[in-house]
Design a protein around this motif. Sequence first.
Motif, short mmCIF file in Angstrom:
data_model
loop_
_atom_site.label_atom_id
_atom_site.label_comp_id
_atom_site.label_asym_id
_atom_site.label_seq_id
_atom_site.Cartn_x
_atom_site.Cartn_y
_atom_site.Cartn_z
N ASP A 90 -1.35 -3.35 0.45
CA ASP A 90 -1.66 -4.72 0.86
C ASP A 90 -0.35 -5.51 0.87
O ASP A 90 0.22 -5.78 -0.19
N PRO A 91 0.11 -5.89 2.06
CA PRO A 91 1.44 -6.52 2.14
C PRO A 91 1.43 -8.00 1.76
O PRO A 91 1.38 -8.87 2.62
N PRO A 131 2.22 -6.89 11.82
CA PRO A 131 1.45 -8.11 12.08
C PRO A 131 0.93 -8.72 10.77
O PRO A 131 0.88 -8.05 9.76
N PHE A 133 -1.08 -10.00 7.72
CA PHE A 133 -2.20 -9.48 6.94
C PHE A 133 -3.39 -10.41 7.15
O PHE A 133 -3.32 -11.60 6.82
N LYS A 135 -6.74 -10.19 6.20
CA LYS A 135 -7.91 -10.30 5.33
C LYS A 135 -7.88 -11.63 4.56
O LYS A 135 -6.81 -12.08 4.15
N PRO A 139 -7.59 -7.66 -3.27
CA PRO A 139 -7.93 -7.29 -4.66
C PRO A 139 -6.68 -7.27 -5.53
O PRO A 139 -5.65 -6.69 -5.15
#
Lengths: 185, 435
Positions: A90-91, A131, A133, A135, A139
Motif C-alpha cells: 500500500d503506497p 498512479p 492510490f 482506496k 489497513p
Amino acid sequence: MRIVPFFAALAFYICFSLANTESIVFKVPDTFSPAPQPIADENEPLISLEGTNRALKTFDAPVDSQFDIELRDLSPGDTFFAKICWTAVDPIDITSLGYSIKPDYTARGGHWQDAPLRFFLSFEAKSNSYPLFSKPTVPINISVSAMRMGVPVDLHATIIFMTLLTGLIFIINRHYKLYNRFKNV
Amino acid sequence: MILPSGNMSLGRICLFFAGIKAIQFFIVLACPKSQFDTSTSLLLERFSHQSQTQSWLNTRFWNKLLSWDAAYFLKCVIVGGPEFEHERAFSQLWCQIVRLFCGDNFELYHVIRTAVALENCIHLTSAILLYWLTAKVFKTNTLKLHQRSRLALKAAMLFIASSGTGFFLGLYSEPLSTLLSFTGLIAREYAVSYDVYGNLRSSLLRWPLYSIISTVCFTAAAANRPNCILLGLVYINDLVSLLKTRRILQATFMPLLSGACMLSFFFLQHHILPYQEFCPERGEWCHKTVFGLPVTYQSLYSFIQSHYWNVGFLRYWTLNNIPNFLIALPNFVVMWFSTVYFSIQYPCSNLKPLILLTKVFLIVLLLFAHVQIINRISSFIPLHLWYIADRLNKSAVTSKEEMKGDDKLVKFYILWLIFWIPAQTALFASFLPPA
C-alpha cells in the motif's frame, strides 16, 4: 551493565529507521487523570492497555485525512512506544504522527475545570504513488507497548533471542575455532 | 574448466551450502514469532485466508521470510506485474521467472515455497559457477593446481556464507544477477587470453562466447538489478586494452558491440519504454527530457529511487545513518583492499576489469546509495572473495606471528561473518533493519 546502553542505542536505531513503520515515544504525565470508562462506541477507534503492557490492533485508516485513536488504560508516569505499521504494497506515507491529551468535557457537564483527560494518538496516511492510490482507507497496524530499560517490551523477546544467539556463536567459535577450520579447508 | 579435484570440491560446496542454509532456516524457525514490524500480517491478509496464515509452520517459518523487499516481489508474482510506478524498482525479470515456475498456481504459500526453492537453487548454482570461474581466472596466473583448487573452494564457500546470505533465504533478486554475472564472466574468460606482457588478446573464433553469451548474461543481470550495469565496465576496459594494441576489428566486434548492446537495452528498459508508457501524463520525470526530445536524461529507476527512497548524491550522509555506515564498513574495507591487493601486491592482468568494476561500485555506493545494501548487492562481484580466499590460503602456511596486515584484516572479516550471518538472519526474520 554496559549492555543496557548498547541495547538502548540498538533500539533507537531500530525504532527510527524502519521503512514501513513510523513510531513515537511518549511519556504519560504523572498527573494524568484518565476519564471514567464511557460506554464503548464501536465506531470510535481505541486501544486499551487494561491488564497488559502492550497491545496491537488493526484499523482501516482514511487516506489523506487525520486519524485519531484513543489510548485507554495508560499508567500515569509510564513511557510508551507507539508503532504505526502498514504493508509496503500500500503506497502511503504516514505524516503528522503525534499525541495529544484532551479534557473530556462531557464528564463534567461541559465544565473544563477538573475535567478528566483522554489520550489520543493521531496521524495522517497520505497517498504517495503514481498512479494515485485510490482506496479510501488503508489497513494499518497500531501497536502500543510500554518501555522497560529504554526498550519497548515487544522487542524484549527478540533482544533476548539475539543475545542468546550471539552467546551461542561465541561459545561455538571459541570451542571449534571456526576461523582456523575454515583457513585449513 | 572444472579442476581434476572438482567432483570432491563440488560435493563439499553442496554440503557446506546445505549446512549453512540448515542453520539459517533453524534460526528463522527459532526466532520469536512476533516480528517488530507487524506489517507482514496485513500483507498475508491481503493475499490469503487467516486459517492458512495462522498455521503452525506458516507463523513460525514461511511468514518470517516476507520481510522488507520480499513484499514487493510477492505482490508482483501474485498480481502479475507492477501496479504502481515505484514497484518497477523491483526486478520484473525475477518476478516473471518465479511466476513461470509457479505454473498456474499463484496461491500465496505455493508462491513463497516456489520462490524460496528457486532462490536457493540459484544461490547454489552461482556458488558452483564461482568455483568454475575462479579455477579459470587463476589458471592464467601463477597458481599451481592444488592452490587453485583450494582458492576456488574457499571462494565458493565464502560466497555461500557471504554478508548478504540472510536475504538470500527468500524472495530477493540478487542471486539471479549473481548467477548471470558469473556466467557472463566465465564466457568472457574463455573468449579472451593474455600475452606475456599482459595485453588482452581475443580470437574472433570465440566471438559468440564474448559477444553473445556474456552480453546476454550481463544485460539480463542489469535488467534484473540495475547496479549490474557496472558490468559494462568490463567491456570498456577490454575496449581500451584492444585499442591500445591496435586490434581494431576485435575491439569493434567484441567489447564495443557488446557494450553498445548492453547500454542500448538499459536505455530502452529505463528511459524509452517508460517514457512511452507514462509521459506526458506523469509529469515530473517526464519533464527531464534531453533537448525536448521524447527521451529523459534520468532513468525511471533513478527517479524512483530519488523520489520514493531519497537516494541521491550524499543524501545518505546524515548523523542518524552512522549505524548503517558501520554495518557497511567491513565490506567496504575488504573490497577496497582487494582492489589494492590485486593491483599492487599480486597484480593480475586478467583481473583489471574487475578491479575497475569494484572501485567504481564502491564509489557509487558510498556517494549515492543506502550504503548498508553493500552487504547484499556486492554479491555479483567476486574480487573480494578471491582476495580473502587467497590470503586465507597464504596465512594457512604462515605462523601466527607472521600474520601481516592483510591476514589480520581477513581474520577480522571472517570473525565478523561468523557473527554477522546468524545475526542478520535473525534480524531479517524479525523484520528488523538493516534492509
